[in-house]
Design a protein around this motif. Sequence first.
Motif, PDB file in Angstrom:
ATOM      1  N   GLY A   1       0.791  -1.233   0.000  1.00 20.09           N
ATOM      2  CA  GLY A   1       0.000   0.000   0.000  1.00 20.09           C
ATOM      3  C   GLY A   1       0.818   1.274   0.000  1.00 20.09           C
ATOM      4  N   HIS A   2       2.128   1.170   0.293  1.00 22.40           N
ATOM      5  CA  HIS A   2       2.980   2.366   0.285  1.00 22.40           C
ATOM      6  C   HIS A   2       3.344   2.740  -1.157  1.00 22.40           C
ATOM      7  N   SER A   3       3.702   3.992  -1.365  1.00 21.85           N
ATOM      8  CA  SER A   3       4.207   4.445  -2.657  1.00 21.85           C
ATOM      9  C   SER A   3       5.711   4.178  -2.724  1.00 21.85           C
ATOM     10  N   GLU A   4       6.225   4.048  -3.952  1.00 20.28           N
ATOM     11  CA  GLU A   4       7.646   3.716  -4.111  1.00 20.28           C
ATOM     12  C   GLU A   4       8.321   4.637  -5.114  1.00 20.28           C
ATOM     13  N   LEU A   5       9.499   5.131  -4.754  1.00 18.28           N
ATOM     14  CA  LEU A   5      10.396   5.788  -5.696  1.00 18.28           C
ATOM     15  C   LEU A   5      11.211   4.694  -6.371  1.00 18.28           C
ATOM     16  N   CYS A   6      11.230   4.650  -7.707  1.00 22.27           N
ATOM     17  CA  CYS A   6      11.849   3.511  -8.376  1.00 22.27           C
ATOM     18  C   CYS A   6      12.476   3.929  -9.708  1.00 22.27           C
ATOM     19  N   THR A   7      13.151   2.958 -10.341  1.00 20.33           N
ATOM     20  CA  THR A   7      13.611   3.074 -11.727  1.00 20.33           C
ATOM     21  C   THR A   7      14.461   4.319 -11.963  1.00 20.33           C
ATOM     22  N   LEU A   8      15.367   4.614 -11.051  1.00 18.11           N
ATOM     23  CA  LEU A   8      16.225   5.796 -11.194  1.00 18.11           C
ATOM     24  C   LEU A   8      17.520   5.416 -11.905  1.00 18.11           C
ATOM     25  N   PHE A   9      17.745   6.020 -13.080  1.00 18.77           N
ATOM     26  CA  PHE A   9      19.009   5.818 -13.777  1.00 18.77           C
ATOM     27  C   PHE A   9      19.306   7.020 -14.650  1.00 18.77           C
ATOM     28  N   LEU A  10      20.545   7.479 -14.568  1.00 17.16           N
ATOM     29  CA  LEU A  10      21.016   8.613 -15.362  1.00 17.16           C
ATOM     30  C   LEU A  10      22.201   8.156 -16.198  1.00 17.16           C
ATOM     31  N   ALA A  11      22.141   8.410 -17.493  1.00 19.30           N
ATOM     32  CA  ALA A  11      23.233   8.014 -18.375  1.00 19.30           C
ATOM     33  C   ALA A  11      24.540   8.638 -17.904  1.00 19.30           C
ATOM     34  N   PRO A  12      25.630   7.865 -17.897  1.00 14.96           N
ATOM     35  CA  PRO A  12      26.909   8.398 -17.416  1.00 14.96           C
ATOM     36  C   PRO A  12      27.312   9.707 -18.090  1.00 14.96           C
ATOM     37  N   ALA A  13      27.015   9.862 -19.381  1.00 12.63           N
ATOM     38  CA  ALA A  13      27.407  11.071 -20.100  1.00 12.63           C
ATOM     39  C   ALA A  13      26.650  12.301 -19.618  1.00 12.63           C
ATOM     40  N   ALA A  14      25.507  12.094 -18.938  1.00 11.15           N
ATOM     41  CA  ALA A  14      24.683  13.216 -18.484  1.00 11.15           C
ATOM     42  C   ALA A  14      24.890  13.540 -17.008  1.00 11.15           C
ATOM     43  N   ARG A  15      25.778  12.816 -16.339  1.00  8.43           N
ATOM     44  CA  ARG A  15      25.979  13.041 -14.912  1.00  8.43           C
ATOM     45  C   ARG A  15      26.771  14.324 -14.672  1.00  8.43           C
ATOM     46  N   GLY A  16      26.466  14.964 -13.557  1.00  5.19           N
ATOM     47  CA  GLY A  16      27.051  16.263 -13.259  1.00  5.19           C
ATOM     48  C   GLY A  16      26.026  17.362 -13.442  1.00  5.19           C
ATOM     49  N   ASN A  17      26.407  18.591 -13.109  1.00  6.06           N
ATOM     50  CA  ASN A  17      25.523  19.756 -13.252  1.00  6.06           C
ATOM     51  C   ASN A  17      24.197  19.590 -12.511  1.00  6.06           C
ATOM     52  N   GLN A  18      24.207  18.806 -11.434  1.00  5.03           N
ATOM     53  CA  GLN A  18      23.029  18.589 -10.581  1.00  5.03           C
ATOM     54  C   GLN A  18      21.900  17.844 -11.304  1.00  5.03           C
ATOM     55  N   ASN A  19      22.212  17.201 -12.431  1.00  4.64           N
ATOM     56  CA  ASN A  19      21.182  16.465 -13.167  1.00  4.64           C
ATOM     57  C   ASN A  19      20.625  15.298 -12.361  1.00  4.64           C
ATOM     58  N   GLY A  20      21.499  14.623 -11.593  1.00  7.56           N
ATOM     59  CA  GLY A  20      21.032  13.506 -10.780  1.00  7.56           C
ATOM     60  C   GLY A  20      20.047  13.950  -9.722  1.00  7.56           C
ATOM     61  N   GLN A  21      20.315  15.097  -9.097  1.00  5.32           N
ATOM     62  CA  GLN A  21      19.388  15.611  -8.089  1.00  5.32           C
ATOM     63  C   GLN A  21      18.062  16.030  -8.718  1.00  5.32           C
ATOM     64  N   LEU A  22      18.139  16.670  -9.889  1.00  2.00           N
ATOM     65  CA  LEU A  22      16.909  17.042 -10.587  1.00  2.00           C
ATOM     66  C   LEU A  22      16.080  15.810 -10.892  1.00  2.00           C
ATOM     67  N   LEU A  23      16.724  14.763 -11.408  1.00  2.00           N
ATOM     68  CA  LEU A  23      16.016  13.547 -11.783  1.00  2.00           C
ATOM     69  C   LEU A  23      15.351  12.891 -10.580  1.00  2.00           C
ATOM     70  N   SER A  24      16.088  12.750  -9.493  1.00  2.92           N
ATOM     71  CA  SER A  24      15.567  12.053  -8.322  1.00  2.92           C
ATOM     72  C   SER A  24      14.534  12.875  -7.555  1.00  2.92           C
ATOM     73  N   LYS A  25      14.865  14.139  -7.284  1.00  2.00           N
ATOM     74  CA  LYS A  25      14.026  14.941  -6.391  1.00  2.00           C
ATOM     75  C   LYS A  25      12.774  15.488  -7.059  1.00  2.00           C
ATOM     76  N   SER A  26      12.764  15.536  -8.384  1.00  2.00           N
ATOM     77  CA  SER A  26      11.548  15.988  -9.067  1.00  2.00           C
ATOM     78  C   SER A  26      10.360  15.105  -8.718  1.00  2.00           C
ATOM     79  N   ARG A  27      10.616  13.826  -8.414  1.00  2.00           N
ATOM     80  CA  ARG A  27       9.526  12.915  -8.038  1.00  2.00           C
ATOM     81  C   ARG A  27       8.871  13.333  -6.730  1.00  2.00           C
ATOM     82  N   LEU A  28       9.688  13.806  -5.778  1.00  2.00           N
ATOM     83  CA  LEU A  28       9.132  14.236  -4.496  1.00  2.00           C
ATOM     84  C   LEU A  28       8.301  15.495  -4.670  1.00  2.00           C
TER      85      LEU A  28
END
Length: 345
Positions: free
Chosen positions: A116-143
């Motif tokens: 019954g709980h909600s889940e944060l899932c399926t998080l993956f960022l292409a290595p070439a796109a890592r940096g510039n806070q892209n990982g934080q944007l990708l993950s935290k946009s869900r919240l």
Amino acid sequence: MLIRPVAIKDLDGLIALANEAGTGLTSLQPNREQLKARIERSIQTFRQTAEQADQGYLFVLADSNDEPVGVCGIEVALGLSTPWYNYRVGTVSHMSASLGVAQHVPTLFLSNDHTGHSELCTLFLAPAARGNQNGQLLSKSRLLFINVFREAFGQKVVAEMRGVSDENGLSPFWESLGKHFFSMEFAKADYLSGVGDKQFIAELMPKFPIYTSLLSEDAQAVIGKVHQNTAPARKMLEAEGLQYQGYIDIFDGGATLEAYIDDLRIIKESTNETAKPILEAETNTAELPHISYLVANQQLPNFRCILKRASSTAEASHLTDREFHLLNVDSKDTLHIVPLSPNIP
């Protein structure tokens, strides 16, 4: 970079991301039919035509060519259509008064506690796109999305983190435990679970508690740990308020983080602001402000989220023509805004 709902046109891009992700990211497998079905389920969820048990949102991080360079998801309610399994790490005590012996043994209990709980899932960022806070944007946009559409989600959110495996995809936890019951390699079990074939778990998983002292030392050492590539994601989510509460993945022993949604930092700090054209004085600023903000619209079928530098939340609501276009909003539409990182005024 833009966070937007996944679309059918992204299928080839998701296949490429799944191939880059490798073994251990259970919910992102390079299976064309499964990924297409996942995209279609997400589209139905955004359109509000899916039943609660089947609801799952999938987002992509799109580059300037609108090509997916990252993916993330939210499952609305776990375990309503098929059981959701994990292990709860507990303790069993054995005592003998006559011998003066007391043993407190760490033990794994098969659990469906997160049903019954909600889940944060399926998080993956292409290595070439890592940096510039892209990982934080990708993950935290869900919240931020969860907060905008709070009524669609439950009281708690969980995040099942990728467990420890070596460069060949071998998991010490699986080699010491799961392999003895499933008679297959870790990669195959992970793949079957990822493409939705989970009946074998119920059929073959041991139902009785597992004494961790019977596992290899390598397996015991990775219980509740995460893959080295997942460590930054774990640290990021813990800073937002999710915590390890003793639940682990049944395949690789990776930590499951959890929190009450209303206790999360992003939920508490996000605010609504009216979209406005950027001020002339701001366009003449010699240096960009150093504070990053998540800025999102409030459109369920057409959710959009970007990262914007500004000196305050109010200033983050001042948009350029390009940002108006990316967010699909007009002047006077309502934006949802929150500092990207904790402890920002």
